[in-house]
Design a protein around this motif. Structure first.
Motif, PDB file in Angstrom:
ATOM      1  N   ILE A 186      89.261 -35.102  20.391  1.00 41.73           N
ATOM      2  CA  ILE A 186      90.533 -35.702  21.627  1.00 41.73           C
ATOM      3  C   ILE A 186      91.666 -35.164  21.613  1.00 41.73           C
ATOM      4  O   ILE A 186      91.797 -34.815  23.118  1.00 41.73           O
ATOM      5  N   GLN A 187      91.438 -33.968  20.930  1.00 35.70           N
ATOM      6  CA  GLN A 187      92.988 -33.420  20.918  1.00 35.70           C
ATOM      7  C   GLN A 187      92.510 -32.206  22.165  1.00 35.70           C
ATOM      8  O   GLN A 187      93.354 -31.745  22.820  1.00 35.70           O
ATOM      9  N   ALA A 188      91.302 -32.050  21.909  1.00 34.57           N
ATOM     10  CA  ALA A 188      90.806 -31.018  22.522  1.00 34.57           C
ATOM     11  C   ALA A 188      91.026 -31.107  24.686  1.00 34.57           C
ATOM     12  O   ALA A 188      91.270 -30.958  25.533  1.00 34.57           O
ATOM     13  N   TYR A 189      90.514 -32.699  24.707  1.00 30.99           N
ATOM     14  CA  TYR A 189      90.235 -33.071  25.952  1.00 30.99           C
ATOM     15  C   TYR A 189      91.433 -33.483  26.587  1.00 30.99           C
ATOM     16  O   TYR A 189      92.172 -33.630  27.584  1.00 30.99           O
TER      17      TYR A 189
ATOM     18  N   LEU B 249      87.518 -39.097  11.050  1.00 32.92           N
ATOM     19  CA  LEU B 249      88.508 -38.728  11.803  1.00 32.92           C
ATOM     20  C   LEU B 249      89.066 -37.744  12.614  1.00 32.92           C
ATOM     21  O   LEU B 249      88.895 -37.907  13.773  1.00 32.92           O
ATOM     22  N   GLU B 250      88.670 -36.531  11.531  1.00 32.15           N
ATOM     23  CA  GLU B 250      89.356 -34.809  11.944  1.00 32.15           C
ATOM     24  C   GLU B 250      88.508 -35.015  12.810  1.00 32.15           C
ATOM     25  O   GLU B 250      88.905 -33.591  14.345  1.00 32.15           O
ATOM     26  N   LEU B 251      87.129 -35.064  12.703  1.00 34.99           N
ATOM     27  CA  LEU B 251      86.227 -34.807  13.808  1.00 34.99           C
ATOM     28  C   LEU B 251      86.102 -35.166  15.190  1.00 34.99           C
ATOM     29  O   LEU B 251      86.839 -35.211  15.910  1.00 34.99           O
TER      30      LEU B 251
ATOM     31  N   GLY C 172      96.192 -33.233  10.297  1.00 35.56           N
ATOM     32  CA  GLY C 172      94.382 -33.269   9.420  1.00 35.56           C
ATOM     33  C   GLY C 172      94.092 -32.065   8.294  1.00 35.56           C
ATOM     34  O   GLY C 172      93.747 -32.484   7.657  1.00 35.56           O
ATOM     35  N   HIS C 173      94.179 -30.939   8.933  1.00 30.50           N
ATOM     36  CA  HIS C 173      94.028 -29.853   8.018  1.00 30.50           C
ATOM     37  C   HIS C 173      94.696 -30.081   6.014  1.00 30.50           C
ATOM     38  O   HIS C 173      94.054 -30.045   5.700  1.00 30.50           O
ATOM     39  N   LEU C 174      95.658 -30.273   6.380  1.00 28.50           N
ATOM     40  CA  LEU C 174      96.310 -30.841   5.324  1.00 28.50           C
ATOM     41  C   LEU C 174      96.567 -31.521   4.620  1.00 28.50           C
ATOM     42  O   LEU C 174      95.725 -31.514   3.572  1.00 28.50           O
ATOM     43  N   LEU C 175      95.804 -32.864   5.216  1.00 25.29           N
ATOM     44  CA  LEU C 175      95.690 -33.810   4.585  1.00 25.29           C
ATOM     45  C   LEU C 175      94.497 -33.629   4.163  1.00 25.29           C
ATOM     46  O   LEU C 175      94.389 -34.438   3.277  1.00 25.29           O
ATOM     47  N   ILE C 176      92.833 -33.263   4.575  1.00 23.84           N
ATOM     48  CA  ILE C 176      91.906 -33.333   4.425  1.00 23.84           C
ATOM     49  C   ILE C 176      92.157 -32.407   2.594  1.00 23.84           C
ATOM     50  O   ILE C 176      91.286 -32.569   1.497  1.00 23.84           O
TER      51      ILE C 176
ATOM     52  N   LEU D 256      86.244 -38.688   2.876  1.00 31.00           N
ATOM     53  CA  LEU D 256      84.752 -38.808   4.179  1.00 31.00           C
ATOM     54  C   LEU D 256      85.007 -39.755   5.398  1.00 31.00           C
ATOM     55  O   LEU D 256      85.275 -38.906   6.571  1.00 31.00           O
ATOM     56  N   LEU D 257      86.681 -40.982   5.126  1.00 31.88           N
ATOM     57  CA  LEU D 257      86.631 -41.317   6.245  1.00 31.88           C
ATOM     58  C   LEU D 257      87.567 -40.452   7.152  1.00 31.88           C
ATOM     59  O   LEU D 257      87.575 -40.565   8.078  1.00 31.88           O
TER      60      LEU D 257
END
Length: 222
Positions: free
Chosen positions: A206-209, A199-201, A164-168, A194-195
């Motif tokens: 979700i990944q922590a959960y 999604l990264e938020l 996600g960080h790389l894509l951003i 922005l989208l």
């Protein structure tokens, strides 16, 4: 692009130490009052709802883990969300840190299962009705799958956040350079950015959960 994941230090202090300390400072401490303020009430409600969802499939004996798992969940969510802010460092993109969380939690579930339910724990290594020639192979496969669990926990969290960080960063870099040559395409790219940020938020939460949920399921089925 991968420099954002490197471990750096400022004035001799590793930034990962500061990033790991900050989440515990952000949350207000509950006080001995009949009525708390809105922030404390919202914080308690949020943690209570997450804990309730985590421990729905777990028997009452496993509810002793509620404080530990709720703390890990809140800690991971805070780290993941803070890492999305500009000029911040995300510790959960480091595989070593995620494995440092995953291995002790997984090992604790295995040891507790072996202590309290040794027969049940060993029964998972060999399904009922297994043909005799397949018994050694299945035991070996189930043993390997047990040791893969912490690796899967750590790698899943690291891979999703790193991607996600790389894509951003890639899309934001493209939008910046296209602004001078193709402004229309740059605006569309910024809309995509922005989208992706939204999604990264969601991915951060979700990944922590999922990380803590899998630990609770390992506790239920050691």
């Amino acid at each position: 692009f991968f420099d954002q994941f490197s471990l750096t230090a400022f004035m001799g202090i590793p930034l990962i130490a500061l990033a790991l300390t900050l989440p515990w400072i952000l949350y207000p401490t509950p006080q001995n009052r009949c009525l708390n303020n809105r922030l404390l009430t919202l914080q308690a409600w949020f943690i209570r709802q997450l804990t309730h969802q985590l421990f729905l499939p777990i028997n009452p004996g496993g509810h002793k883990w509620a404080l530990l798992l709720a703390s890990v969940l809140t800690f991971l969510i805070t780290l993941n969300l803070l890492g999305i802010l500009p000029y911040t460092f995300t510790p959960t993109t480091q595989l070593s840190m995620n494995m440092g969380l995953a291995v002790p939690l997984w090992l604790a579930t295995v040891l507790i299962g072996a202590r309290h339910q040794p027969t049940h724990s060993l029964a998972h290594l060999l399904p009922v009705g297994t043909p005799t020639p397949l018994i050694p192979i299945l035991i070996m496969i189930e043993t390997i799958s047990q040791f893969i669990r912490p690796i899967a926990l750590g790698v899943r969290l690291t891979a999703n956040l790193t991607a996600g960080h790389l894509l951003i960063q890639l899309i934001s870099t493209a939008a910046f350079y296209l602004a001078f040559t193709m402004p229309t395409v740059s605006i569309l790219t910024m809309g995509l950015l922005l989208l992706l940020s939204i999604l990264e938020l969601a991915v951060a939460i979700i990944q922590a959960y999922v990380f803590v949920l899998l630990v609770s399921l390992y506790l239920q089925n050691p």
